[in-house]
Write a protein that holds these residues in place. Sequence first.
Motif, PDB file in Angstrom:
ATOM      1  N   UNK A  29       0.929  -1.552  -0.087  1.00 56.74           N
ATOM      2  CA  UNK A  29       0.043  -0.241  -0.091  1.00 56.74           C
ATOM      3  C   UNK A  29       1.148   1.529   0.376  1.00 56.74           C
ATOM      4  N   UNK A  30       0.487   2.103  -0.907  1.00 54.13           N
ATOM      5  CA  UNK A  30       1.623   3.619  -0.994  1.00 54.13           C
ATOM      6  C   UNK A  30       1.519   4.276   0.446  1.00 54.13           C
ATOM      7  N   UNK A  31       0.609   4.444   1.240  1.00 56.76           N
ATOM      8  CA  UNK A  31       1.174   4.784   2.854  1.00 56.76           C
ATOM      9  C   UNK A  31       2.020   3.989   3.320  1.00 56.76           C
ATOM     10  N   UNK A  32       2.324   2.371   2.987  1.00 57.63           N
ATOM     11  CA  UNK A  32       3.678   2.592   3.317  1.00 57.63           C
ATOM     12  C   UNK A  32       5.019   2.301   2.666  1.00 57.63           C
ATOM     13  N   UNK A  33       4.347   2.798   1.272  1.00 57.92           N
ATOM     14  CA  UNK A  33       5.963   3.240   0.720  1.00 57.92           C
ATOM     15  C   UNK A  33       6.705   4.506   0.919  1.00 57.92           C
ATOM     16  N   UNK A  34       5.274   5.496   0.903  1.00 58.20           N
ATOM     17  CA  UNK A  34       5.924   6.623   1.923  1.00 58.20           C
ATOM     18  C   UNK A  34       6.484   6.544   3.278  1.00 58.20           C
ATOM     19  N   UNK A  35       6.192   6.040   4.276  1.00 52.77           N
ATOM     20  CA  UNK A  35       6.669   5.388   5.105  1.00 52.77           C
ATOM     21  C   UNK A  35       8.105   5.396   5.761  1.00 52.77           C
ATOM     22  N   UNK A  36       8.098   4.290   4.177  1.00 52.88           N
ATOM     23  CA  UNK A  36       9.689   3.347   4.449  1.00 52.88           C
ATOM     24  C   UNK A  36      10.539   5.203   3.709  1.00 52.88           C
ATOM     25  N   UNK A  37      10.163   5.904   2.193  1.00 56.74           N
ATOM     26  CA  UNK A  37      11.026   6.788   2.169  1.00 56.74           C
ATOM     27  C   UNK A  37      11.280   8.057   3.376  1.00 56.74           C
TER      28      UNK A  37
END
Length: 475
Positions: free
Chosen positions: A430-438
């Motif tokens: 999910x994109x919110x996790x992708x953004x979290x990693x960044x």
Amino acid sequence: SADTPAFKVADLSLAEFGRKEITLAEHEMPGLMAIRKEYAEAQPLAGARITGSLHMTVQTAVLIETLVALGARVRWASCNIFSTQDHAAAAIAVGPDGTPDNPRGVPVFAWKGETLEEYWWCTEQALTWPDSPTGGPNMILDDGGDATLLVHQGVAHQKTGDLPPADNEELAVVRALLERSTLDWTAVASEIRGVTEETTTGVHRLYEMQRDGVLLFPAINVNDAVTKSKFDNKYGCRHSLVDGINRATDVLIGGKTAVVCGYGDVGKGCAESLRGQGARVIVTEIDPICALQAAMDGYQVTTLDEVVDKADIFVTTTGNKDIIMASDMARMKHQAIVGNIGHFDNEIDMAGLARIPGIVKDEVKPQVHTWTFPDGKVIIVLSEGRLLNLGNATGHPSFVMSNSFADQTLAQIELFTKPDAYPTGVYVLPKHLDEKVARLHLDALGVKLTTLRPEQAAYIGVEVEGPYKPDHYRY
Ligand code: NAI
């Protein structure tokens, strides 16, 4: 049992060196270390038995110990015969609290320079959980899909008696393994909650299995997390491609002509890497979009045929097969360097090269070979056509792998803790996790992020805390 050793690595006395490098890497892997802290109490992976098949490097050691810190039990093998760093493997087997005389770490089966038989034995050992009800894992963490492939082939063999064809050297080894394997593959597969897949090539296999209706458990395509493929594949290869060429040959890259076959994420990083050293870079592509990108980035784009007799360095990055054939290598200049950075070793026609009458192969040092043609012309082949950044160097550096492995860890947590949210199929993070990693990697680089004001967020139609882009956005 007697034939299931606790672990198998090259040399336990390397553990202390490995531990020192793991400690240095932890500082460079802020994403993984933040995740350890965030989930220390919750232990979301308690009860997980994770079989990992991924290059056994120092960075992977930090991943393994993160999974353990989140409550998982782990067994590990490398996903390539040349990619293990023996000191990292030793440190993982010994563990942070053990000693070489009293190893207390994670069962790891990996050493640099395995034979194909040893490689698949290691994969089988990583999938064998002697004290579990099914004898297998309940989660897989894969890179290239070999652990997933073995389970699927095992189930197919049990159900229908089918075996993989013996005409391919590698599959012939898998075939022999399945014929003697005592694992109940169907039981093993039934308990697997899912697989998280690291790379383009493994993801490709998963979508094929889904299309053919044979995928047995859900999968998260970690590769297509933005913080994976747009970072690891690109900036990782930008670092590790020239590292591999340098360690292998020490040839001056500046002024040379280099051909990069493929201009996807890996190709983009490789072309930039070679240009950064002052090479004149030529790109080959089959996709008009990527070809146009390469041209706009300032590279000459042409066919291999046009330049094969003029260039000094050749790198394949396509994830496709038969990119540089024996007939191409026969036309290359004296002492041309040929290497592959794609996942599998079928991009360069090594079998065809070996069949050229009168050709002589000689080892300069491990993973560096000269091939002398009957007329005296020599070409230099890196890592026998297997991925050279891991075979000739140490792969990607820690900081970029912290992104990929933070994605991996969050994907493992997703699949393990929310089985109902992921019926059998292939998903992206999910994109919110992708953004979290960044986000977890910004502080370390001194990045100051601008915060959206609520009116601005409403104007562009997003939440203040993200996600900031629609799923189809390409970055
Ligand atoms: P990608 O799909 O983004 O790029 C591959 C490119 O090759 C595509 O643009 C495609 O059009 C092009 N291509 C295909 N056939 C071709 C041909 N015959 N001639 C010229 N170009 C051709 O894939 P990505 O992410 O760049 O990955 C490439 C490979 O590298 C995969 O096998 C992947 O698993 C592997 N990989 C290796 C890494 C490493 O550290 N060594 C890191 C990440 C990925």
